[in-house]
Each structure stands twice: as structure tokens, then as C-alpha cells.
Design an enzyme around this catalytic site. Structure first.
Site, PDB file in Angstrom:
ATOM      1  CD  GLU A 145      -3.084  -0.700   0.084  1.00 11.52           C
ATOM      2  OE1 GLU A 145      -3.435   0.489  -0.087  1.00 11.52           O
ATOM      3  OE2 GLU A 145      -3.530  -1.635  -0.596  1.00 11.52           O
ATOM      4  CB  SER A 150     -48.583 -31.839  27.369  1.00 15.28           C
ATOM      5  OG  SER A 150     -49.807 -32.048  26.699  1.00 15.28           O
TER       6      SER A 150
END
Length: 709
Positions: free
Chosen positions: A142, A408
Site C-alpha cells: 500500500e 403439555s
């Protein structure tokens, strides 16, 4: 010739050539004092003069002069432009680098990182903590002159301009790392002249304000690197499952390669492109002198390998949940923190594997697309939590946020209220048709067994018995028992709660079963043990217990006796595993929309929910089928290596003998001989009616609710 002869000679004419050979000396000119002096004769240069008498510059001179003036005005103009844009920025004394968004690292009990949350998805790292080849990889690809330029690189700009000009388009940028950092910190990503000038000015300011190492460190922690990762630490965690402090040279090159185009070069999306880009970075590092040719070759031989992800990435559900909880403990998160959780990584992996395996194998055939699993120990510490089939596809946490009818599995609290009201597991109730107004609840099988014990009623999940018990003790007692045990969702005061019509979350339902495993002590479920800063300062640490005893040990023994029969020979038979003493309850809601199994041992309580997000019915999946299978698979793995232990509490059933129609009446029925006698003679008789208001009276609650006469 007269000395005053003014006639032109041929030499005086324009362009004439002298006919006489010039002498080496010229006649002496009279001086002001009358004397004559001589001087060495020199070839006379032709002086071109303008009509005004001034000398005329050559073409080259005029060109140089024009270029100078143009350059001067260009500099003045540039300074004016820079000055104008500088005025649009805040004064230097008001400029400040914005704080990096705080990261929340979520860690399992054994130190395994479960996930990072926040805008960056990774903690901030110091430059000295990183292997040197990681920042070198970034510089090589870079900004190689980073340590020599002043924030702007004229050589780089000239090179980029030449490359772009010859290529006929923009193929290379000239921005330095400092300029890129300035853009990330202060500016929007729009491509305008204003932004470029501001970028350059801010880069110079950053170079003046900070050292080169500080700028590089800020850049490495704030650069976006794809897949939601900001900074090298987040990238290393995302792609390689490790800290940036531990990456290899090949992994460092892969991370640096992402800076050009994070999405395109992400190794998770395009592994081939990522590897090619990493090779380019390695070559650049070698050219820059950061690594040797031998280093590059070794890195090429052992390229970076993306971490293998589990199918569902279920730890993401835990990390999201913890991230949402943190502010309630320490307020706004202003710095990087580490959250230590109660999650057991082995249990977490086992829970995900069990859930995914069953849904993948039978889900399509059975009409089941989603599921959830929660497991916690007897202190309320959440040891495993899976909020869905696949976190990468859906981040909705069904374990914590989805409210479903428990069916249940809610009957447990009905029987708890009945036991606390004075009944026993051996109490007889009649499984027979029953009606309340226009409501006549039936059984799953469509059949009736007649007189049964409460143990049989619970283990076989008989609806009529549960409804009878709710009517006897009153819905208020059932609701109070459920809330006392740990249910936090609102529950309506009606008889239908006996069949699990009130919606709850898996997390609270599991927590409400914990007192049965703990010997009667309630819990407040928790997942966060400690919150600390990255430098070790403790911001929160859990202390104290839950609500204390919520049910007597005698009642726990009775409930555990009945719920053990559910696993041993009832609806939850498929939940049994390796001979372990276990108890639990199945649950199936109306039209098979939700299927549950909630169960426990002396060590662990776990609950499984299966169904569909849109509430569409499954293909007759019950709690005793797929959910019980998931539960058993998980619990077998979770209990590996543990010493077998029985459930707390004791209950000794009555000696077997002739079954009595009604072996016991509730205390509130005592003192009402006629009603008690009617119940004993005919257990299927409707609930005694009272005149006036109240719960069962002719003008009472249930009469109004169900339209009874």
C-alpha cells in the site's frame, strides 16, 4: 572623405556584409577630455531591437518566461484553492480523532472466543503486539515510502498519474496510508475534488499530530477488511479463527491483500483470488526487503487456510444475546471489553450438532424447519444455547425471544399446584369426558382410561386429568406456581392453561424446571459471569444467588417421582439415555405447531423446541418424538465422564392395591361433605357449582368465559 560625411556605407545597410577585413583594433574614440583611447575589438553581436528601441527576447526566452509566469500563477491559484478548502475545515485546535467504536469480546468459560460484537467485530491491538510481517505486508502493498513522506507522496502521485495516463483510465491510486486513514476517520467516501483536498490537508495534519507508528497502528485497527470485519484483529478472527497476534506470514499477506478490494479478495468468498493476491503481496514484501526469498517460498508452500465453520455457527446466538445484555450491567460501552460467560464449548457444540442432525435428517419429511435448545445447570448458569438451525441464515434467537405455546410441558405446573394443595402422586382422578360450558377438552388418543393416578395422568399426558386438577385448585394457584418456579410471561386466568395455551420462551421454561433438579431452589438464568476491560479491570462480576427455595423438598420428591415415569415408560421414553436417572415432560401444542421436550438430571436441565417460524403445523411431530431424540443426543454428550447421580427428594408410592375412585380430596373441599361425596362417587362429575359470583358460581368467571348455563 570629410569627417562629417553622413552618407551610408554598405556596412550600414540592414543585412549588408562588410567588404573590409576587420582590424584587430579600432580607431580610438575621443574621450570627454579630448584624449583618445583604444580597446580590443570584439565581434559585434547583432542586437535585435523592437521599434520602441527595446531588445527583443528569443523564442526560448519567451517560452521560459511564460512557463515561469504560468507556474507562479498556478502556485498562487493552488494556494488560494487550498486556503479556501482549509477554511471549510474546523480549526486545527478543534480537530480530534474520533474514538474507535468499542468492541465486545464474548468468551466461553474455557476462554474460547465465541464472537466479537460492535461495529468493528474485533478488539484494538497495539502495533508492538503484532508480528512484524503483518504491518510490513500492509506497507509493502500500500505505501512503501510511508516512513519518508509527510502524509502526501509526490513520487507516488506522479507514478500513479503516469500509469493511469498510459492505461487510459484509473488503475492505480496515489493515496498514502495517512490519506486513507484521514478519509476513514473524517470524510465520506464520495469522489469529489473537495474530498480529495480535505483528505490531503487532514493527512498533513495527522502527520504533524501523531508519530508514524501511531498512524500505522490507527490504520491497522480501522481499515475495513470485508465480512463485517474492521481492523486486522477482526479480520484474523473472521477468516482464520485466531488473533492477529498469532497469524502466519501467509495469513498476514492475505489480510494485507484485502485492502484493495475486501469483498473481491475475501478468502471466504473467492479463495483462489485471495491466494493470488497474497502471492502478489509476498512478492512486494520481498522487493521491499521486508522478507527474504526463502521466507516467501515457505509462505507459498503453506498458504493461509480459512477456518472451518460449523454448519450453524450457533455461538453467534450467544454472542448476540450477551451483547444485548451488557449495557444493563455497565451502561454504555465506551471501551473494548471482554465478557466471560458460563457457556461450555463442548456442550454448545454438542447442542448444535444434535439439533442440526435431527432437523437435517427428518425435518423436511416431518415439516420442521427450525429449532432451539437451552441447557443450564442447577445454579441457573446457561451452559449451551442454540437459537436456530443456522445462524448464518437467520440471526433471530428463538431460544430467548420466540414465545410459543408449550403444550403439555406446562402441565407440570398444574400437577405441582395439585401436590402443593395436598394431593399425592397416588391420588386418583378420572380420565373421562368433561365439559365446562361449551368447552369439552379431549385427549390426544381420543380415548379415555377411567380412574388413573396422578402419576399416570402426568406420564401419559392425559388432558382431562390436567383440566380437572386446574379446575380443582383454581387457575390462580397454577399461575402462581408457574411464576414462582420461573415463568415470567403473562398467563391468562382460564382453564385452558392446563393444556399449555399461554406462550413462553424456551429460556424461561427451562429455568422453571430447574428447581426440580436443584432440590427446590429457584434460579434467575444468567450467562454473564464477569465483564472486564482488555487490561483486566473488572467492571462487573456476578455475586449472590437466585430467589432461594421456591418449593419444598417433599414436593420436589413427589414431582420427580412422577416426571421420572414420563421418561421411563411415558410419552418421553425416547429421551432416556445410558441409564441415567432423568425426568422430564413432553409438550405438543394445538395442530402440532410446536413440539417440546423439557427434561433434567441432577446436573443439567435442558429444553428443546421444534417447529416453524411462521407457525405452520408440522406433520404430527410430538414432543416425545424428534424433540426427545435431540434432547437425548445432547444430554448423552453433555454427561460424558460425569458420575451418575439420582434426582433430589424422595417419594415412596403407596402399596399397590384396589384402585379407589378418589383416594384423596383437596383441603378446600374438606368441610363440604356433600360436594366431596359427590366427587368420590362420581369423579367425572362437573366441578361443584356455587350460586352467585366467584370462580365456579353461576355468575362466576368460568361460567362467563365458557358460556355455561
Amino acid at each position: 572623405m570629410s569627417p562629417y560625411d553622413l552618407r551610408l556605407t554598405p556596412e550600414d545597410r540592414p543585412g549588408a556584409v562588410s567588404q573590409h577585413r576587420p582590424s584587430t583594433s579600432r580607431s580610438a574614440k575621443p574621450s570627454r577630455d579630448g584624449s583618445r583611447r583604444t580597446q580590443q575589438t570584439r565581434p559585434r553581436r547583432k542586437q535585435r531591437r523592437s521599434r520602441g528601441g527595446r531588445r527583443r527576447r528569443s523564442l526560448l526566452g519567451r517560452l521560459v518566461h511564460g512557463i515561469f509566469l504560468l507556474g507562479l500563477w498556478g502556485v498562487i491559484g493552488a494556494m488560494g484553492v487550498v486556503g479556501y478548502f482549509a477554511l471549510t475545515l474546523p480549526p486545527p485546535e478543534e480537530l480530534a480523532v474520533p474514538k474507535r467504536p468499542a468492541n465486545v469480546m464474548v468468551v466461553a468459560a474455557d476462554g474460547t472466543v465465541l464472537g466479537n460484537r460492535g461495529e468493528t467485530r474485533g478488539e484494538e491491538v497495539r502495533l508492538f503486539e503484532l508480528p512484524p510481517y503483518l504491518p510490513q505486508a500492509v506497507l509493502a502493498i500500500e505505501d512503501r515510502r510511508f516512513y519518508s513522506h509527510f502524509g502526501i507522496d509526490p513520487i507516488g502521485l506522479a507514478r500513479a498519474a503516469f500509469v493511469n495516463l498510459t492505461a487510459g483510465g484509473v488503475v492505480q491510486g496515489g493515496s498514502t496510508l495517512t490519506q486513507q486513514l484521514a478519509k476513514n476517520l473524517f470524510l465520506k467516501p464520495d469522489r469529489t475534488l473537495t474530498r480529495k483536498v480535505h483528505e490531503a490537508l487532514l493527512a498533513v495534519w495527522l502527520e504533524h499530530k501523531f508519530t508514524k507508528d501511531e498512524i500505522l497502528e490507527m490504520y491497522l485497527n480501522r481499515a475495513y477488511l470485508g465480512s463485517g470485519a474492521t481492523g486486522v484483529e477482526a479480520a484474523a478472527r473472521t477468516y482464520f479463527g485466531k488473533s492477529a497476534r498469532d497469524v502466519t506470514l501467509a495469513e498476514a499477506a492475505t489480510i494485507a491483500g484485502l485492502l484493495k478490494a475486501p469483498s473481491r479478495f475475501a478468502p471466504t468468498a473467492n479463495p483462489q483470488l485471495a491466494e493470488e493476491r497474497a502471492q502478489t503481496v509476498l512478492s512486494a514484501m520481498m522487493e521491499a526487503g521486508f522478507i527474504t526469498e526463502e521466507d516467501a517460498k515457505l509462505a507459498l508452500i503453506s498458504p493461509a487456510t480459512v477456518r472451518q465453520r460449523t454448519p450453524g455457527e450457533s455461538a453467534g446466538y450467544v454472542a448476540d444475546w450477551v451483547y444485548e445484555l451488557v449495557p444493563s450491567f455497565i451502561g454504555e460501552v465506551r471501551q473494548d471489553i471482554v465478557v466471560d460467560t458460563t457457556i461450555d464449548t463442548l456442550m454448545q457444540n454438542a447442542a448444535e450438532a444434535a439439533l442440526v442432525r435431527v432437523i437435517d435428517a427428518e425435518g423436511k419429511e416431518k415439516g420442521v424447519s427450525e429449532g432451539a435448545l437451552v441447557a443450564m445447570d442447577t445454579s441457573g448458569a446457561v451452559r449451551a444455547l442454540v437459537g436456530g438451525r443456522d445462524y448464518t441464515r437467520s440471526q433471530f434467537n428463538r431460544a430467548v425471544k420466540a414465545r410459543r405455546q408449550p403444550g403439555s410441558s406446562f402441565k407440570t405446573f398444574v400437577y405441582l399446584a395439585a401436590i402443593e394443595a395436598g394431593l399425592t402422586p397416588d391420588t386418583i382422578r378420572n380420565d373421562a369426558p368433561i365439559s365446562f360450558g361449551s368447552w369439552s377438552p379431549g385427549n390426544y388418543t381420543g380415548k379415555f382410561k377411567g380412574p388413573v393416578t396422578l402419576t399416570e395422568g402426568l406420564k401419559d399426558s392425559i388432558n382431562t386429568v390436567a383440566v380437572r386438577l386446574t379446575a380443582e385448585v383454581g387457575p390462580e394457584r397454577v399461575i402462581a406456581a408457574a411464576h414462582r418456579m420461573g415463568i415470567t410471561s403473562p398467563i391468562g386466568k382460564n382453564l385452558s392453561i392446563a393444556l399449555g395455551t399461554a406462550e413462553v420462551t424456551p429460556l424461561e421454561l427451562v429455568a422453571a424446571y430447574v428447581p426440580f433438579a436443584s432440590g427446590g431452589y429457584g434460579v434467575v438464568p444468567y450467562v454473564i459471569r464477569r465483564i472486564r476491560t482488555t487490561d483486566g479491570q473488572v467492571l462487573y462480576e456476578r455475586r449472590g444467588d437466585g430467589p432461594g427455595r421456591v418449593v419444598s423438598l417433599e414436593t420436589v420428591g413427589a414431582m420427580n417421582y412422577m416426571l421420572k415415569q414420563t421418561v421411563a415408560s411415558g410419552t418421553g421414553r425416547r429421551a432416556g439415555f445410558e441409564g441415567w436417572p432423568a425426568a422430564g415432560k413432553t409438550g405438543t401444542s394445538q395442530e402440532y405447531r410446536n413440539a417440546w421436550f423439557i427434561g433434567y438430571t441432577a446436573y443439567l436441565v435442558a429444553g428443546v423446541w421444534l417447529g416453524n417460524d411462521d407457525g405452520t403445523p408440522t406433520r404430527k411431530v410430538t414432543g416425545g418424538s424428534l424433540p426427545a431424540t435431540v434432547w437425548a443426543d445432547f444430554m448423552a454428550a453433555a454427561h460424558d465422564g460425569l458420575a451418575m447421580a439420582d434426582l433430589p427428594g424422595e417419594y415412596h408410592p403407596a402399596p399397590s392395591g384396589p384402585m379407589v375412585a378418589d383416594s384423596q380430596t383437596l383441603p378446600w373441599m374438606q368441610g363440604q361433605p356433600a360436594q366431596a361425596a359427590a366427587r368420590s362417587a362420581d369423579p367425572s362429575a362437573p366441578v361443584p357449582q356455587r350460586t352467585g359470583g366467584g370462580l365456579f358460581g353461576r355468575g362466576g368467571f368460568f361460567n362467563r368465559l365458557f358460556g355455561g348455563g
